[in-house]
Design an enzyme around this catalytic site. Structure first.
Site, PDB file in Angstrom:
ATOM      1  N   ASP A  45       0.845  -1.379   0.073  1.00  0.00           N
ATOM      2  CA  ASP A  45      -0.003  -0.111  -0.039  1.00  0.00           C
ATOM      3  C   ASP A  45       0.938   1.140   0.076  1.00  0.00           C
ATOM      4  O   ASP A  45       0.449   2.523   0.012  1.00  0.00           O
ATOM      5  CB  ASP A  45      -0.954  -0.092   1.040  1.00  0.00           C
ATOM      6  CG  ASP A  45      -0.334  -0.292   2.448  1.00  0.00           C
ATOM      7  OD1 ASP A  45       0.858  -0.243   2.659  1.00  0.00           O
ATOM      8  OD2 ASP A  45      -1.137   0.025   3.572  1.00  0.00           O
ATOM      9  N   SER A  46       2.254   1.018   0.092  1.00  0.00           N
ATOM     10  CA  SER A  46       3.188   2.148  -0.462  1.00  0.00           C
ATOM     11  C   SER A  46       2.824   2.834  -1.611  1.00  0.00           C
ATOM     12  O   SER A  46       3.127   4.080  -2.160  1.00  0.00           O
ATOM     13  CB  SER A  46       4.606   1.794  -0.122  1.00  0.00           C
ATOM     14  OG  SER A  46       4.646   0.522  -1.019  1.00  0.00           O
ATOM     15  N   ASP A  84      -1.086  -6.437  -0.029  1.00  0.00           N
ATOM     16  CA  ASP A  84      -1.316  -5.687   1.364  1.00  0.00           C
ATOM     17  C   ASP A  84      -2.765  -5.381   1.161  1.00  0.00           C
ATOM     18  O   ASP A  84      -3.496  -5.071   0.354  1.00  0.00           O
ATOM     19  CB  ASP A  84      -0.561  -4.122   1.133  1.00  0.00           C
ATOM     20  CG  ASP A  84       0.466  -4.113   2.037  1.00  0.00           C
ATOM     21  OD1 ASP A  84       0.719  -4.838   3.235  1.00  0.00           O
ATOM     22  OD2 ASP A  84       1.123  -3.200   1.922  1.00  0.00           O
ATOM     23  N   LYS A 112      -1.074  -9.415   3.320  1.00  0.00           N
ATOM     24  CA  LYS A 112      -0.388  -8.860   4.432  1.00  0.00           C
ATOM     25  C   LYS A 112      -1.308  -7.750   5.101  1.00  0.00           C
ATOM     26  O   LYS A 112      -1.831  -7.068   4.576  1.00  0.00           O
ATOM     27  CB  LYS A 112       0.928  -8.180   3.948  1.00  0.00           C
ATOM     28  CG  LYS A 112       1.787  -7.652   4.996  1.00  0.00           C
ATOM     29  CD  LYS A 112       3.016  -7.065   4.654  1.00  0.00           C
ATOM     30  CE  LYS A 112       3.391  -5.784   3.937  1.00  0.00           C
ATOM     31  NZ  LYS A 112       2.963  -4.539   4.380  1.00  0.00           N
ATOM     32  N   GLU A 114      -1.118  -5.542   8.935  1.00  0.00           N
ATOM     33  CA  GLU A 114      -0.362  -4.693   9.888  1.00  0.00           C
ATOM     34  C   GLU A 114      -0.787  -4.717  11.486  1.00  0.00           C
ATOM     35  O   GLU A 114      -2.014  -4.519  11.610  1.00  0.00           O
ATOM     36  CB  GLU A 114      -0.357  -3.190   9.576  1.00  0.00           C
ATOM     37  CG  GLU A 114       0.550  -3.118   8.393  1.00  0.00           C
ATOM     38  CD  GLU A 114       0.704  -1.475   7.834  1.00  0.00           C
ATOM     39  OE1 GLU A 114       0.452  -0.761   8.656  1.00  0.00           O
ATOM     40  OE2 GLU A 114       1.088  -1.255   6.921  1.00  0.00           O
ATOM     41  N   GLU A 181       9.747  -3.901  10.189  1.00  0.00           N
ATOM     42  CA  GLU A 181       9.827  -2.606   9.422  1.00  0.00           C
ATOM     43  C   GLU A 181      10.443  -1.779  10.813  1.00  0.00           C
ATOM     44  O   GLU A 181      10.029  -1.676  11.820  1.00  0.00           O
ATOM     45  CB  GLU A 181       8.794  -1.829   9.061  1.00  0.00           C
ATOM     46  CG  GLU A 181       9.361  -0.740   8.360  1.00  0.00           C
ATOM     47  CD  GLU A 181       8.341  -0.042   7.526  1.00  0.00           C
ATOM     48  OE1 GLU A 181       7.424  -0.655   6.968  1.00  0.00           O
ATOM     49  OE2 GLU A 181       8.523   1.125   7.122  1.00  0.00           O
TER      50      GLU A 181
HETATM   51  O1  KIV Z   1       3.520  -1.002   1.687  1.00  0.00           O
HETATM   52  C1  KIV Z   1       4.818  -1.462   1.558  1.00  0.00           C
HETATM   53  O2  KIV Z   1       5.537  -1.213   0.498  1.00  0.00           O
HETATM   54  C2  KIV Z   1       5.286  -2.102   2.599  1.00  0.00           C
HETATM   55  C3  KIV Z   1       6.919  -1.942   2.755  1.00  0.00           C
HETATM   56  C4  KIV Z   1       7.222  -0.972   3.402  1.00  0.00           C
HETATM   57  C5  KIV Z   1       7.219  -3.291   3.214  1.00  0.00           C
HETATM   58  O3  KIV Z   1       4.592  -2.591   3.631  1.00  0.00           O
END
Ligand code: KIV
Length: 264
Positions: A45-46, A84, A112, A114, A181
């Site tokens: 989600d970056s 994500d 993924k 968090e 992270e």
């Molecule tokens: O969203 C993302 O790119 C991430 C990385 C920082 C690992 O979670």
């Protein structure tokens, strides 16, 4: 070409062979990364920051990640893709199942999420329903408003212990990969050793983890103000393919991240 599986990643951990992973958001880069030898990619989600230009990951939606997962799957048909789950898409276990199904249908091999022990029920529910889960701990960008900024986590004894406890609880709940992270290298080493069969991917977590990940824009020197742990591999090589190969080589040999790109 054979597809990369979770079993392959567990085998790499068993053999103590480090592997490089990277974020990918589109088919062209996904193809290039796979051709150079990166077999695990994250549709992170970056993309809210790198692709959409926001100042956090919070505006990213399920539709965004579904769209980019489809794009990456098209470019990298044999890679292991982690997608994500965006902010508030897994607030309850039921909501997590519904949304995870969309990502798996779009081509993800794993989702993924968090968070710490509060996610145990969600991890159990997803895993029992055939969705492998990667947990993201340490600096959790979706919690930026709670954490008060993008800061190194686990620096004091109690927060370090909490990270260890969370990692073990989530492993017991069914987590299959852990991503750490921005935590001190020594703490990441302890967690990586504690989780004997779970591959641990680090970003800003030193070089003792089983694997590394970088946001592709950080690895290629595109980010305007890169974090301390990021390294511009393009600057050293002058072309993207060589930069990706150098990143892989330095992760596999343990040369990256060095002290300069880690936290004590
Ligand atoms: O969203 C993302 O790119 C991430 C990385 C920082 C690992 O979670």
């Amino acid at each position: 070409m054979q597809s990369t599986t979770l079993a392959d990643l567990r085998q790499l951990k068993k053999e103590k062979r480090k592997f490089a992973t990277i974020t990918a958001y589109d088919a062209s880069f996904a193809r290039l990364f796979a051709e150079q030898g990166i077999n695990v990619m994250l549709i992170g989600d970056s993309l809210g920051m790198t692709v959409q230009g926001f100042d956090s990951t919070l505006p990213v939606t399920m539709e965004d990640i579904v769209y980019h997962t489809r794009c990456v799957r098209t470019g990298a048909p044999d890679s292991f893709l982690i997608a994500d789950m965006p902010f508030m898409s897994y607030a309850t276990p039921e909501q997590a199942c519904e949304n995870a199904a969309k990502l798996m249908r779009a081509g993800a091999n794993m989702v993924k999420i968090e968070g710490g022990s509060w996610l145990c029920d969600t991890v159990k529910m997803l895993t029992e329903r055939a969705v492998p889960v990667c947990i993201h701990l340490g600096l959790m960008p979706q919690s930026v408003n709670i954490l008060g900024g993008y800061k190194v986590q686990g620096r004091d004894e109690s927060s370090a212990n909490q990270l260890i406890t969370d990692s073990i609880a989530l492993k017991d709940a069914g987590m299959q990969i852990l991503l750490l992270e921005c935590i001190p290298s020594e703490l990441a080493r302890q967690i990586t050793e504690e989780l004997t069969t779970i591959p641990v991917i680090g970003i800003g977590a030193g070089n003792s983890t089983d694997a590394q990940i970088l946001v592709m824009h950080d690895a290629l020197g595109i980010t305007a103000r890169p974090p301390k742990f990021a390294k511009d591999f393009l600057k050293e090589t002058g072309n993207i393919r060589d930069a990706v190969r150098l990143y892989i080589e330095q992760v596999e040999s343990g040369a990256y991240p060095d002290q300069e790109h880690s936290f004590k």
